[in-house]
Design a protein around this motif. Structure first.
Motif, mmCIF file in Angstrom:
data_model
loop_
_atom_site.group_PDB
_atom_site.id
_atom_site.type_symbol
_atom_site.label_atom_id
_atom_site.label_comp_id
_atom_site.label_asym_id
_atom_site.label_seq_id
_atom_site.Cartn_x
_atom_site.Cartn_y
_atom_site.Cartn_z
ATOM 1 N N UNK A 288 0.826 -1.205 0.000
ATOM 2 C CA UNK A 288 0.000 0.000 0.000
ATOM 3 C C UNK A 288 0.865 1.261 0.000
ATOM 4 N N UNK A 289 2.019 1.230 0.658
ATOM 5 C CA UNK A 289 2.904 2.386 0.634
ATOM 6 C C UNK A 289 3.448 2.631 -0.775
ATOM 7 N N UNK A 290 3.777 1.559 -1.471
ATOM 8 C CA UNK A 290 4.212 1.699 -2.863
ATOM 9 C C UNK A 290 3.072 2.211 -3.735
ATOM 10 N N UNK A 291 1.859 1.754 -3.441
ATOM 11 C CA UNK A 291 0.698 2.214 -4.215
ATOM 12 C C UNK A 291 0.484 3.705 -4.044
ATOM 13 N N UNK A 292 0.631 4.213 -2.829
ATOM 14 C CA UNK A 292 0.434 5.639 -2.597
ATOM 15 C C UNK A 292 1.428 6.477 -3.392
ATOM 16 N N UNK A 293 2.682 6.071 -3.422
ATOM 17 C CA UNK A 293 3.673 6.816 -4.211
ATOM 18 C C UNK A 293 3.325 6.786 -5.691
ATOM 19 N N UNK A 294 2.848 5.646 -6.168
ATOM 20 C CA UNK A 294 2.458 5.540 -7.578
ATOM 21 C C UNK A 294 1.274 6.457 -7.887
ATOM 22 N N UNK A 295 0.283 6.492 -6.983
ATOM 23 C CA UNK A 295 -0.911 7.306 -7.225
ATOM 24 C C UNK A 295 -0.583 8.795 -7.190
ATOM 25 N N UNK A 296 0.328 9.212 -6.320
ATOM 26 C CA UNK A 296 0.701 10.629 -6.274
ATOM 27 C C UNK A 296 1.357 11.055 -7.584
#
Length: 526
Positions: A288-296
């Motif tokens: 989920x932390x990797x997902x947040x960076x991708x979404x930003x």
């Protein structure tokens, strides 16, 4: 003749009849007629046959073996169907068609998988019980997202002022205020706030406080109102009702603790849960932390709000089912709330703001000052004076000196005093992303100010004066605003400048002001 036991889902005859069910049979008022043997007997459907159904058209007997395959229903299946339609097993709040559809689905699945003889039909929950369990589970998921989420975090996005615009974008707003010394919010004061009616935890706190007797001689039952009794009943339904029904479910037994996700996909569409979450479909916190960076990065590059909103809701769901309580969770909710503000999606913003309020009450970090200022501006927009007073009563002297909160309080004060000059100066200098909230009620305030100007300045005023007083960016924007409210004939050119005929415009803008303040749309869902 129709044979009721030819199909396992046939409905038993009502009490008072005989046959294969052991009831007493009344004497028919007609003579039975032998059915012609040349007609092929049609298989029964899953739905119970009623007297209004028309008979099936006959088929040639020679084609029957090649078209239909007779199914031998085991006796446990027949007994299962009989128990399903037993009046003592029916549940009042579950419609019979829904129960029959679930029964059909259960037997069809067993037939397709050739497991009719392997399933323990004697211990399998009845279809109405399955439906009741799903409803209870959905209710628990709703409660878990709105109440049991006690998460923490201290997220930040790069804080940079956009010099080309007075508004901040969602990706530019960060942690530019020292909120570490901010005490947690008191949840017991907001007795009439919108969030208190949604957040079940705050309701329970007020209920517990009110139920305490004022003296040892007072009876607790005497102090409980009808509203409080309804809350107790609702809580028992969520707590005891769910546990007892879920334990009897035929689905795999749930674990005692939260779900631990194993999914490794960075992107996953949001879907509403209708059953217990599966670990293979839930992403753990590192993913989920990797997902947040991708979404930003994608939001800054593409700006596709429909995609971003769906992905953030999926992340929030994964955090909820795993009960993750750390710095990361507040960051997710804060960023989603800022993006929703930027796009004017009040529905998603309200969901994030409600959860953030509960998170900040735990003193777990984040940016409570920024979002408390947003709450004040939001209640100004919705004209919710009761909730606004509750928020102001919760403010500490230190919070009132914070820049964002002080600005929001000044906005409220200027509107209460009718000081439109100060209000529009504050509008042009709004910290963080508060300008997006002020945009939602700036039109009605401009109409109110213009109505007052038409009464005070006669017979006309310069258009430039309107532009500067009402916070327009150019004379063209001010003229367009007047045109949009039926003021095409009120602008005249005198001495090489445009002037507004205020002497003739009073009734027009006064009527538009009343219409603007008559209703406030607070749904805002995109």
């Amino acid at each position: 003749m129709f044979n009721a036991m030819a199909s396992p889902w046939a409905i038993p005859p009502p009490p008072g009849t005989q046959g294969q069910y052991g009831y007493q049979q009344s004497v028919p008022a007609y003579h039975p007629v032998q059915v012609r043997q040349t007609f092929n007997q049609q298989p029964l459907s899953y739905a119970p046959m009623t007297t209004q159904q028309a008979p099936q058209a006959p088929q040639p007997a020679a084609e029957a073996p090649s078209q239909r395959k007779k199914i031998e229903w085991p006796q446990p299946v027949r007994n299962y169907v009989q128990r399903s339609f037993d009046p003592s097993n029916l549940i009042a709040d579950i419609p019979r068609p829904e129960m029959e559809a679930r029964l059909k689905q259960t037997i069809s699945a067993a037939t397709d998988s050739n497991s009719l003889h392997t399933i323990d039909w004697d211990n399998l929950p009845l279809p109405q019980v399955m439906i009741q369990q799903e409803r209870a589970q959905n209710a628990l998921l709703w409660r878990q997202e709105s109440v049991d989420l006690h998460l923490a975090g201290s997220g930040s996005v790069n804080s940079a002022r956009d010099m080309t615009s007075r508004k901040r974008k969602s990706q530019d707003v960060g942690r530019d205020e020292d909120s570490s010394s901010t005490p947690p919010w008191r949840t017991t004061n907001n007795r009439n706030g919108f969030e208190d009616r949604v957040t079940f935890q705050a309701t329970n706190e007020r209920l517990d406080r009110r139920q305490q007797p004022s003296s040892p001689d007072d009876s607790p039952q005497r102090n409980i109102s009808k509203f409080q009794k309804n809350l107790e009943k609702r809580q028992r339904r969520f707590d005891g009702g769910y546990k007892s029904s879920y334990q009897a479910s035929a689905s795999p037994e749930p674990t005692s603790g939260p779900v631990v996700g194993t999914c490794q996909n960075l992107e996953k569409k949001y879907f509403r849960l209708t059953s217990a979450p599966i670990p293979s479909q839930v992403r753990p916190e590192p993913i989920l932390r990797q997902t947040l960076e991708l979404l930003k990065k994608k939001w800054k590059k593409e700006g596709n709000y429909s995609y971003i909103c769906d992905q953030f809701k999926s992340m929030r769901q994964d955090l909820t089912v795993q009960r993750i309580k750390n710095e990361f969770t507040v960051t997710v909710y804060e960023i989603h709330a800022r993006i929703a503000l930027e796009k004017g999606d009040l529905g998603e913003y309200n969901q994030c703001q409600t959860q953030l309020r509960a998170l900040y009450a735990q003193n777990l970090g984040g940016n409570p000052v920024e979002f408390k200022a947003y709450r004040i501006l939001y209640f100004i927009h919705t004209c919710n004076r009761t909730a606004l007073n509750d928020v102001m009563a919760d403010l500490t002297p230190a919070e009132k000196e914070e820049k964002a909160i002080k600005h929001a309080l000044d906005v409220r004060s200027s509107l209460a005093l009718g000081n439109y000059h100060r209000f529009f100066r504050l509008y042009l200098d709004t910290p963080n992303m508060g300008a997006y909230l002020m945009d939602m009620f700036i039109v009605r305030e401009r109409l109110a100010a213009l109505s007052n100007i038409c009464k005070a300045y006669k017979p006309d005023v310069k258009l430039r004066f309107i532009t500067e007083e009402l916070g327009f960016e150019s004379d063209g924007d001010a003229a367009q605003f007047i045109f949009d409210h039926n003021g095409q004939d009120l602008l005249v050119e005198q001495s090489d400048e445009l002037r507004l005929l205020t002497g003739k415009a009073g009734s027009i803008f006064d009527s538009a002001k009343k219409d603007a303040f008559s209703t406030v749309d607070i749904k805002g869902q995109i």
